[in-house]
Design a protein around this motif. Structure first.
Motif, PDB file in Angstrom:
ATOM      1  N   LEU A   1     -51.428 -84.590  11.632  1.00  0.00           N
ATOM      2  CA  LEU A   1     -51.351 -84.396  10.186  1.00  0.00           C
ATOM      3  C   LEU A   1     -52.421 -83.399   9.718  1.00  0.00           C
ATOM      4  O   LEU A   1     -52.160 -82.553   8.855  1.00  0.00           O
ATOM      5  CB  LEU A   1     -51.519 -85.734   9.471  1.00  0.00           C
ATOM      6  N   THR A   2     -53.606 -83.492  10.307  1.00  0.00           N
ATOM      7  CA  THR A   2     -54.656 -82.524   9.986  1.00  0.00           C
ATOM      8  C   THR A   2     -54.219 -81.113  10.368  1.00  0.00           C
ATOM      9  O   THR A   2     -54.397 -80.162   9.597  1.00  0.00           O
ATOM     10  CB  THR A   2     -55.953 -82.887  10.734  1.00  0.00           C
ATOM     11  N   LEU A   3     -53.652 -80.970  11.559  1.00  0.00           N
ATOM     12  CA  LEU A   3     -53.153 -79.657  11.982  1.00  0.00           C
ATOM     13  C   LEU A   3     -52.069 -79.154  11.032  1.00  0.00           C
ATOM     14  O   LEU A   3     -52.001 -77.959  10.721  1.00  0.00           O
ATOM     15  CB  LEU A   3     -52.601 -79.746  13.405  1.00  0.00           C
ATOM     16  N   THR A   4     -51.226 -80.061  10.570  1.00  0.00           N
ATOM     17  CA  THR A   4     -50.171 -79.671   9.630  1.00  0.00           C
ATOM     18  C   THR A   4     -50.762 -79.069   8.370  1.00  0.00           C
ATOM     19  O   THR A   4     -50.341 -78.000   7.916  1.00  0.00           O
ATOM     20  CB  THR A   4     -49.306 -80.897   9.275  1.00  0.00           C
TER      21      THR A   4
ATOM     22  N   LEU B   1     -45.102 -86.894  11.357  1.00  0.00           N
ATOM     23  CA  LEU B   1     -44.438 -86.202  12.464  1.00  0.00           C
ATOM     24  C   LEU B   1     -43.347 -85.266  11.971  1.00  0.00           C
ATOM     25  O   LEU B   1     -43.159 -84.174  12.521  1.00  0.00           O
ATOM     26  CB  LEU B   1     -43.870 -87.228  13.449  1.00  0.00           C
ATOM     27  N   VAL B   2     -42.611 -85.669  10.929  1.00  0.00           N
ATOM     28  CA  VAL B   2     -41.613 -84.776  10.334  1.00  0.00           C
ATOM     29  C   VAL B   2     -42.311 -83.497   9.857  1.00  0.00           C
ATOM     30  O   VAL B   2     -41.824 -82.373  10.067  1.00  0.00           O
ATOM     31  CB  VAL B   2     -40.874 -85.457   9.170  1.00  0.00           C
ATOM     32  N   ALA B   3     -43.468 -83.667   9.222  1.00  0.00           N
ATOM     33  CA  ALA B   3     -44.208 -82.502   8.736  1.00  0.00           C
ATOM     34  C   ALA B   3     -44.671 -81.623   9.896  1.00  0.00           C
ATOM     35  O   ALA B   3     -44.567 -80.395   9.838  1.00  0.00           O
ATOM     36  CB  ALA B   3     -45.403 -82.958   7.901  1.00  0.00           C
ATOM     37  N   TRP B   4     -45.168 -82.257  10.957  1.00  0.00           N
ATOM     38  CA  TRP B   4     -45.646 -81.477  12.102  1.00  0.00           C
ATOM     39  C   TRP B   4     -44.496 -80.745  12.791  1.00  0.00           C
ATOM     40  O   TRP B   4     -44.640 -79.567  13.168  1.00  0.00           O
ATOM     41  CB  TRP B   4     -46.381 -82.380  13.079  1.00  0.00           C
ATOM     42  N   TYR B   5     -43.387 -81.410  12.946  1.00  0.00           N
ATOM     43  CA  TYR B   5     -42.218 -80.739  13.517  1.00  0.00           C
ATOM     44  C   TYR B   5     -41.782 -79.586  12.607  1.00  0.00           C
ATOM     45  O   TYR B   5     -41.280 -78.570  13.082  1.00  0.00           O
ATOM     46  CB  TYR B   5     -41.076 -81.729  13.714  1.00  0.00           C
ATOM     47  N   GLY B   6     -41.968 -79.769  11.288  1.00  0.00           N
ATOM     48  CA  GLY B   6     -41.660 -78.687  10.363  1.00  0.00           C
ATOM     49  C   GLY B   6     -42.534 -77.468  10.613  1.00  0.00           C
ATOM     50  O   GLY B   6     -42.065 -76.326  10.531  1.00  0.00           O
ATOM     51  N   VAL B   7     -43.810 -77.714  10.926  1.00  0.00           N
ATOM     52  CA  VAL B   7     -44.694 -76.598  11.263  1.00  0.00           C
ATOM     53  C   VAL B   7     -44.255 -75.936  12.560  1.00  0.00           C
ATOM     54  O   VAL B   7     -44.171 -74.708  12.662  1.00  0.00           O
ATOM     55  CB  VAL B   7     -46.153 -77.092  11.380  1.00  0.00           C
TER      56      VAL B   7
END
Length: 959
Positions: free
Chosen positions: A609-612, A559-565
């Protein structure tokens, strides 16, 4: 014993057997008739006849108490699978073991999600195919189908539609008008597909009645008047006649007219009232005590009767049980096979069960039967068929069985069937402290096919929940999920927010945070997104991304990664957390990955995560995660809703990589799956969005417009439940309108979209390139044309893309920035765009960048360099299947081949301080370095090998 007056039926069925034998093409036959008309005898004749012709038989009988058990009839039809060991079952079921193992109770693992019904049906088809390979031609016999469970009959009806492809004869019998509403459709389908349908078996004639009587009394003189009277008393019904002749034989009545004056009334009474309560109870009371006990036990346990189990339930020794069974056979109550105890007819079993067991005794016998079956290794569902007959008592063990049975129904793909067990347990068996658990499981059962319907029981579960932290957390998580899937994202997030405030720090609170941030990431109207993103960073700052950790922490990393995107956070940090979500790196640099089917978790976290990975241009990681996830979903028989997302994501990845033909195929599969699930399925927006983008790239604008109208991309009133959809629908529609030359229509929607995103701190052109499309529209000819504003918007998009630092986003932004310029300075932007995209693997975007750069060189008069770049653009576009791009590049090349380039323009302005201040890229060296192999950063972390340099880049010959 030969059948009587069934010659026409026998001829028809024999013809079907021979047709299957001779042609290898399957057939279906249906035999219907009232109770006691001899259907079972006909089907037994079919079995013997088919076996004589070389067929193998699969035979099963429906039982009234078993009709609530999901796939109960199928499990008994394939009962020999239970005789195999684990390895034998896995080998026999093959790729379908992951689905059928839990359904058949052969796997200890019970998945938390329901499998796709179609996958279950295909798996059951595969079991039959296995029998064919193993045994040759089959006759599949289903007797008393009016008592079958709906799921089994639904499969049988579906399989019957394709039976012609296989050497199988299906023969089904049922009583008209005596089946539940759920069986109307499958029985009607079987009637429709049947080549032979024998409806409403007629009663015996007087002559047929005489034949039966003379077989019963072969050594005695049977006169015509006695036969006629027996026919009148029995109505020609074979089972009623059998009861009448049993009474005649046991009473010592001679089969002659002389006996009728004295015994005629008693014979009529025994024939017409054979199974009526008072009459049958009198007969039952005359039986020996041990025989009565055994008959009650068999009536309760059918169809799961053994000598040992019946003895235990009846509290008899084995010897006494065998003696009682032989006695009951002589009384024509039980069959003659002690190893396979059963009643001579369902009417007899029904009379014993309904008339001879007092309600309290029935409840106790069912309770004991449930425990016996569980002790013998039977499934919770099998035991629960007895639990539903326990009333007016508190029994915690029985409640647990009902809950486990509901979970088995969920694992079988028929989740709502479990509600029957749960509601009975709630009303009759549960102590107050177990009611919340029951309501929770009712909610879970409803969620699979009707999320809004699950909200009420889950809300009640939360209200009734005792301070059991784990159960309360599960209820909150499930209720939030139901609210979000029902288009009430705000309510689901508010529920999680509230629960987090009430929960002390620790693992449970972390889990709640994970769900909160997950749903919030897809809430379009979240005005608190910026502060929420800050909270997420603060929560995870101390988490160890390198060591072994929990699923909750892995989810938070994702989720941190997705929010980063979403926010455009620097790529190095975003990819660090994205990779950490896959688990610790092993000695071979591999990571264990992220399960899409882990119990207690949805598939939403792996989805983001895949979308990220896709939007960070880490295509290898995205592909591996997606393919592993799709395989898991299929192996576990997950619903089409899950797989429709999987196909949509696969299409998104392929589109991003420029593999347009494959992207279109996957998007169409995902869209078809989504639409089959209903018009409100969210995944249709994902699949349709990438399908429209792909159609635009392929030049099929007419089909793209049809798809946009079909799903409602052009309808601002079409609800999406407040959920964020990717690709963003406004972006998809804007791309379509720009491709159609309708630039003015996109200005206002894109401007409003950009304002909303900027206000929430989530403006990243990698996932929502609103600024790039707006700049293109403003730069186009027409009433909306505003060159200065286009430059301003493009420049801002470049700055945002450079902040995120991902190649595709930056390449797109630089390309648009170069295209909106109309002077030689545009070369630098277009050069940087092409260099950024070269070797990354995003070939469609690379082709667009090459085309734009080649076109710029053409305009600036650099013919040889322009031809080279345009040829590369043409070839790259052709490999992608981007027809319009390929055509445009080819036309430019052809035009350049036939003209003389103008003198090179003065490039002095390209190196001026004013341009460097305005645009931060380097100097254009005309030609783009070509690499036969992908560059290093195409498969590694872009943060370490970013193609944009801090100093101007120059061709080697200009150094």
């Amino acid at each position: 014993m030969p059948l009587v007056e069934r010659e026409f039926l026998q001829r028809g069925l024999r013809d079907q057997i021979e047709a299957v034998r001779d042609t290898g093409e399957g057939r279906v036959a249906v035999v219907s008739g009232g109770a006691g008309m001899g259907k079972s005898a006909v089907l037994e004749w079919v079995r013997r006849t088919a076996e004589d012709e070389g067929f193998s038989a699969l035979q099963v009988v429906g039982y009234e108490l078993d009709k609530v058990r999901v796939y109960g009839l199928v499990k008994r039809l394939f009962r020999d699978l239970y005789h195999l060991d684990d390895e034998g079952r896995k080998e026999r079921l093959g790729e379908w073991y992951g689905i059928l193992g839990p359904i058949f109770g052969m796997s200890r693992r019970q998945p938390e999600e329901s499998p796709d019904t179609d996958d279950v049906l295909h798996a059951l088809d595969a079991v039959v195919h296995g029998y064919l390979l193993e045994r040759g031609p089959l006759v599949v016999i289903v007797d008393d189908a009016h008592w079958a469970d709906p799921s089994s009959m639904h499969w049988l009806a579906q399989f019957a539609l394709e039976v012609r492809e296989f050497p199988i004869l299906i023969v089904v019998s049922y009583r008209p008008g005596e089946y539940d509403e759920e069986l109307v459709a499958p029985l009607r389908a079987l009637d429709t597909v049947a080549e032979s349908r024998f409806a409403s078996l007629s009663g015996l004639s007087v002559e047929g009645t005489g034949t039966v009587i003379r077989r019963r009394f072969p050594d005695e003189r049977v006169d015509a008047e006695f036969v006629e009277r027996c026919h009148r008393y029995s109505g020609g019904q074979p089972q009623t006649l059998r009861e009448l002749l049993r009474f005649v034989e046991q009473s010592g009545i001679e089969p002659t007219a002389a006996a009728l004056p004295e015994h005629g009334d008693a014979m009529e009474r025994n024939a017409t009232r054979a199974y009526h309560e008072g009459h049958f109870k009198e007969r039952f009371a005359r039986l020996k005590p041990d025989a009565r006990k055994l008959a009650l036990a068999v009536a309760i346990l059918t169809p799961h009767v053994t000598i040992e189990r019946a003895a235990s339930l009846a509290r008899l020794s084995r010897r006494a049980t065998v003696d009682a069974a032989e006695y009951l056979w002589k009384q024509e109550i039980l069959t003659e096979e002690p190893s396979n105890l059963g009643f001579t007819h369902p009417l007899v079993r029904n009379a014993v069960y309904q008339h001879c067991i007092e309600p309290n005794a029935r409840c106790k016998l069912h309770a004991k039967a449930a425990r016996l079956l569980r002790e013998d290794g039977y499934s919770a569902q099998t035991a629960a068929t007895h639990v539903v007959h326990m009333v007016g008592i508190t029994d915690r063990w029985a409640v647990d069985v009902a809950v486990d049975a509901a979970r088995e129904c969920l694992a079988s793909g028929v989740p709502e069937a479990g509600v029957t067990y749960l509601r009975h347990a709630f009303a009759e068996l549960a102590p107050p402290d177990m009611r919340a658990r029951i309501q929770y499981n009712i909610g879970r059962a409803y969620f699979v096919n009707n999320p809004p319907k699950s909200i009420e029981p889950l809300t009640k579960a939360l209200e009734d929940c005792e301070p059991d932290r784990d159960l309360r957390t599960n209820i909150v998580v499930e209720l939030a999920r139901s609210l979000c899937f029902s288009g009430r994202l705000h309510a689901g997030i508010e529920l999680l927010d509230t629960e987090i405030r009430l929960t002390p720090p620790g693992p449970i609170r972390q889990r709640l945070y994970a769900d909160l941030f997950m749903w919030a990431a897809f809430w379009e109207d979240d005005t608190s997104f910026a502060s929420r993103a800050h909270d997420l960073q603060r929560l995870t700052v101390r988490l160890n991304t390198e060591g072994i950790t929990s699923r909750t922490n892995y989810s938070l990393f994702a989720l941190v990664a997705w929010y980063g995107v979403l926010t455009g956070r620097r790529l190095q940090t975003t990819t660090k957390f994205a990779r950490a979500a896959l688990g610790p790196e092993g000695p071979n640099k591999e990571r264990p990955g992220f399960s899409w089917v882990e119990d207690g978790w949805g598939f939403e976290i792996p989805m983001v995560l895949t979308l990220t990975f896709i939007y960070c241009d880490l295509f290898k990681e995205a592909r591996e995660l997606l393919e592993r996830g799709m395989a898991e979903l299929k192996a576990n028989g997950r619903q089409r809703a899950h797989l429709s997302y999987g196909h949509a994501f696969r299409a998104m990845l392929l589109y991003r990589m420029g593999r347009l033909k494959e992207a279109r195929e996957q998007a169409e599969i995902g869209l078809e799956m989504a639409l089959e699930l209903g018009p409100e399925t969210p995944s249709q927006w994902y699949a349709a969005g990438v399908l429209i983008q792909t159609l635009i790239a392929q030049g099929d604008l007419e089909e793209a417009e049809l798809q946009a109208q079909r799903i409602g991309f052009d309808d601002p009133e079409r609800p999406r439940g407040g959920a964020r959809v990717l690709p963003v629908p406004e972006i998809v529609l804007a791309e379509l309108r720009i491709a159609q030359g309708r630039h003015a229509e996109v200005i206002t929607p894109l401007t409003e979209l950009g304002e909303r995103l900027r206000a929430r701190g989530m403006d990243n052109p990698a996932w929502c390139p609103w600024g790039l499309l707006l700049a293109e529209a403003l730069n186009a000819e027409g009433p909306q044309h505003d060159k200065e504003q286009a430059r301003k918007v493009a420049k801002a998009a470049v700055a945002r893309a450079d902040t995120f630092y991902a190649p595709v986003a930056a390449g797109q932004a630089k390309r648009v920035a170069g295209e909106v310029e109309d002077n030689v300075n545009a070369q630098q932007a277009l050069w940087d765009a092409a260099v950024a995209l070269e070797g990354v693997g995003a070939n469609y975007e690379y082709a667009k960048a090459l085309l734009a750069y080649g076109d710029r060189l053409r305009k600036d008069g650099h013919k040889p360099d322009a031809i080279g770049e345009l040829e590369r653009a043409r070839d790259t576009a052709m490999a992608c299947g981007a027809i319009p791009l390929q055509t445009r590049a080819a036309e430019m090349v052809d035009a350049l081949m036939g003209i003389t380039a103008a003198a090179p323009l003065d490039h002095g302005h390209a190196e001026s301080d004013a341009w460097v201040d305005e645009y931060s890229g380097g100097y254009s060296p005309f030609g783009i370095p070509h690499r036969d192999e992908p560059r290093h950063d195409a498969e590694s972390d872009r943060a370490e090998t970013w193609p944009f340099r801090e100093v101007p880049a120059r061709r080697p010959d200009m150094e």
